[in-house]
Design a protein around this motif. Structure first.
Motif, PDB file in Angstrom:
ATOM      1  N   UNK A  69       0.859  -1.181   0.000  1.00 29.72           N
ATOM      2  CA  UNK A  69       0.000   0.000   0.000  1.00 29.72           C
ATOM      3  C   UNK A  69       0.897   1.233   0.000  1.00 29.72           C
ATOM      4  N   UNK A  70       0.317   2.329  -0.436  1.00 27.68           N
ATOM      5  CA  UNK A  70       1.080   3.568  -0.518  1.00 27.68           C
ATOM      6  C   UNK A  70       0.158   4.749  -0.288  1.00 27.68           C
ATOM      7  N   UNK A  71       0.749   5.902   0.046  1.00 24.23           N
ATOM      8  CA  UNK A  71      -0.014   7.130   0.232  1.00 24.23           C
ATOM      9  C   UNK A  71      -0.119   7.796  -1.137  1.00 24.23           C
ATOM     10  N   UNK A  72      -1.350   8.001  -1.588  1.00 26.84           N
ATOM     11  CA  UNK A  72      -1.618   8.615  -2.888  1.00 26.84           C
ATOM     12  C   UNK A  72      -1.744  10.119  -2.726  1.00 26.84           C
ATOM     13  N   UNK A  73      -0.901  10.856  -3.414  1.00 26.22           N
ATOM     14  CA  UNK A  73      -0.981  12.323  -3.362  1.00 26.22           C
ATOM     15  C   UNK A  73      -2.331  12.792  -3.895  1.00 26.22           C
ATOM     16  N   UNK A  74      -2.797  12.167  -4.969  1.00 27.87           N
ATOM     17  CA  UNK A  74      -4.097  12.551  -5.546  1.00 27.87           C
ATOM     18  C   UNK A  74      -5.207  12.374  -4.520  1.00 27.87           C
ATOM     19  N   UNK A  75      -5.236  11.204  -3.872  1.00 23.69           N
ATOM     20  CA  UNK A  75      -6.282  10.967  -2.874  1.00 23.69           C
ATOM     21  C   UNK A  75      -6.127  11.909  -1.683  1.00 23.69           C
ATOM     22  N   UNK A  76      -4.892  12.193  -1.283  1.00 19.09           N
ATOM     23  CA  UNK A  76      -4.673  13.123  -0.170  1.00 19.09           C
ATOM     24  C   UNK A  76      -5.263  14.492  -0.489  1.00 19.09           C
ATOM     25  N   UNK A  77      -5.041  14.986  -1.696  1.00 23.19           N
ATOM     26  CA  UNK A  77      -5.606  16.291  -2.062  1.00 23.19           C
ATOM     27  C   UNK A  77      -7.134  16.241  -2.106  1.00 23.19           C
ATOM     28  N   UNK A  78      -7.719  15.111  -2.529  1.00 24.61           N
ATOM     29  CA  UNK A  78      -9.183  14.984  -2.511  1.00 24.61           C
ATOM     30  C   UNK A  78      -9.703  14.973  -1.071  1.00 24.61           C
ATOM     31  N   UNK A  79      -9.003  14.288  -0.186  1.00 23.88           N
ATOM     32  CA  UNK A  79      -9.409  14.250   1.228  1.00 23.88           C
ATOM     33  C   UNK A  79      -9.324  15.652   1.828  1.00 23.88           C
ATOM     34  N   UNK A  80      -8.252  16.367   1.516  1.00 18.12           N
ATOM     35  CA  UNK A  80      -8.090  17.738   2.018  1.00 18.12           C
ATOM     36  C   UNK A  80      -9.196  18.636   1.452  1.00 18.12           C
ATOM     37  N   UNK A  81      -9.472  18.497   0.151  1.00 15.65           N
ATOM     38  CA  UNK A  81     -10.520  19.308  -0.482  1.00 15.65           C
ATOM     39  C   UNK A  81     -11.876  19.059   0.183  1.00 15.65           C
ATOM     40  N   UNK A  82     -12.187  17.789   0.460  1.00 19.24           N
ATOM     41  CA  UNK A  82     -13.457  17.445   1.117  1.00 19.24           C
ATOM     42  C   UNK A  82     -13.517  18.053   2.513  1.00 19.24           C
ATOM     43  N   UNK A  83     -12.420  17.965   3.266  1.00 19.71           N
ATOM     44  CA  UNK A  83     -12.376  18.546   4.614  1.00 19.71           C
ATOM     45  C   UNK A  83     -12.578  20.058   4.556  1.00 19.71           C
ATOM     46  N   UNK A  84     -11.960  20.711   3.586  1.00 18.64           N
ATOM     47  CA  UNK A  84     -12.135  22.162   3.426  1.00 18.64           C
ATOM     48  C   UNK A  84     -13.581  22.495   3.066  1.00 18.64           C
ATOM     49  N   UNK A  85     -14.198  21.697   2.205  1.00 19.79           N
ATOM     50  CA  UNK A  85     -15.588  21.937   1.800  1.00 19.79           C
ATOM     51  C   UNK A  85     -16.521  21.774   2.991  1.00 19.79           C
ATOM     52  N   UNK A  86     -16.298  20.740   3.795  1.00 18.62           N
ATOM     53  CA  UNK A  86     -17.134  20.522   4.983  1.00 18.62           C
ATOM     54  C   UNK A  86     -16.963  21.681   5.959  1.00 18.62           C
ATOM     55  N   UNK A  87     -15.731  22.147   6.127  1.00 18.48           N
ATOM     56  CA  UNK A  87     -15.471  23.280   7.024  1.00 18.48           C
ATOM     57  C   UNK A  87     -16.154  24.553   6.537  1.00 18.48           C
ATOM     58  N   UNK A  88     -16.330  24.667   5.220  1.00 22.23           N
ATOM     59  CA  UNK A  88     -16.991  25.838   4.636  1.00 22.23           C
ATOM     60  C   UNK A  88     -18.492  25.636   4.464  1.00 22.23           C
ATOM     61  N   UNK A  89     -19.022  24.527   4.982  1.00 21.17           N
ATOM     62  CA  UNK A  89     -20.450  24.272   4.911  1.00 21.17           C
ATOM     63  C   UNK A  89     -20.916  23.662   3.607  1.00 21.17           C
ATOM     64  N   UNK A  90     -19.980  23.206   2.779  1.00 22.63           N
ATOM     65  CA  UNK A  90     -20.329  22.567   1.513  1.00 22.63           C
ATOM     66  C   UNK A  90     -19.682  21.193   1.511  1.00 22.63           C
ATOM     67  N   UNK A  91     -20.248  20.307   0.744  1.00 21.89           N
ATOM     68  CA  UNK A  91     -19.640  18.989   0.574  1.00 21.89           C
ATOM     69  C   UNK A  91     -19.513  18.695  -0.900  1.00 21.89           C
ATOM     70  N   UNK A  92     -18.452  17.983  -1.276  1.00 25.14           N
ATOM     71  CA  UNK A  92     -18.276  17.616  -2.670  1.00 25.14           C
ATOM     72  C   UNK A  92     -19.009  16.333  -2.993  1.00 25.14           C
ATOM     73  N   UNK A  93     -19.564  15.652  -1.970  1.00 29.75           N
ATOM     74  CA  UNK A  93     -20.354  14.436  -2.192  1.00 29.75           C
ATOM     75  C   UNK A  93     -21.795  14.800  -2.472  1.00 29.75           C
ATOM     76  N   UNK A  94     -22.473  13.931  -3.206  1.00 25.51           N
ATOM     77  CA  UNK A  94     -23.894  14.140  -3.472  1.00 25.51           C
ATOM     78  C   UNK A  94     -24.673  14.000  -2.167  1.00 25.51           C
ATOM     79  N   UNK A  95     -25.739  14.766  -1.984  1.00 26.34           N
ATOM     80  CA  UNK A  95     -26.529  14.670  -0.752  1.00 26.34           C
ATOM     81  C   UNK A  95     -27.218  13.306  -0.654  1.00 26.34           C
TER      82      UNK A  95
END
Length: 97
Positions: A69-95
């Motif tokens: 297994x390895x740490x994926x930079x792409x997935x890390x940036x997606x995880x960070x983006x999702x965390x930022x969206x949740x912190x801003x009251x938005x989510x990148x996932x479908x409701x």
């Protein structure tokens, strides 16, 4: 031309090329991942939170029976983006419905 060569020669050539491919995907190190998290989210995160983000970014390489297994930079940036969206009251996932 390559297409006109015998199947045995094509197989030999393609295996030779594939032999140069890495046996395992390297990914990024946990230290590099932590640096990216600090850069994107600031230094105020606990080590536990950083490790949780990194673990969510880990991918199992299925090409070799799932033994690496390895740490994926792409997935890390997606995880960070999702965390930022949740912190801003938005989510990148479908409701959820």
């Amino acid at each position: 031309s390559w297409r006109q060569s015998s199947p045995a020669k094509r197989w030999s050539w393609s295996n030779g090329v594939l032999g140069f491919m890495p046996q395992a995907l390297p990914g990024i190190s946990e230290e590099e991942a932590a640096t990216i998290v600090h850069s994107e989210l600031g230094l105020g995160l606990s080590q536990q939170k950083i490790q949780k983000l990194i673990s969510k970014s880990r991918i199992t390489d299925l090409r070799h029976g799932g033994q690496h297994s390895y740490v994926s930079a792409r997935r890390l940036f997606w995880v960070i983006r999702e965390l930022q969206a949740v912190a801003n009251g938005k989510s990148t996932h479908a409701p959820h419905q």
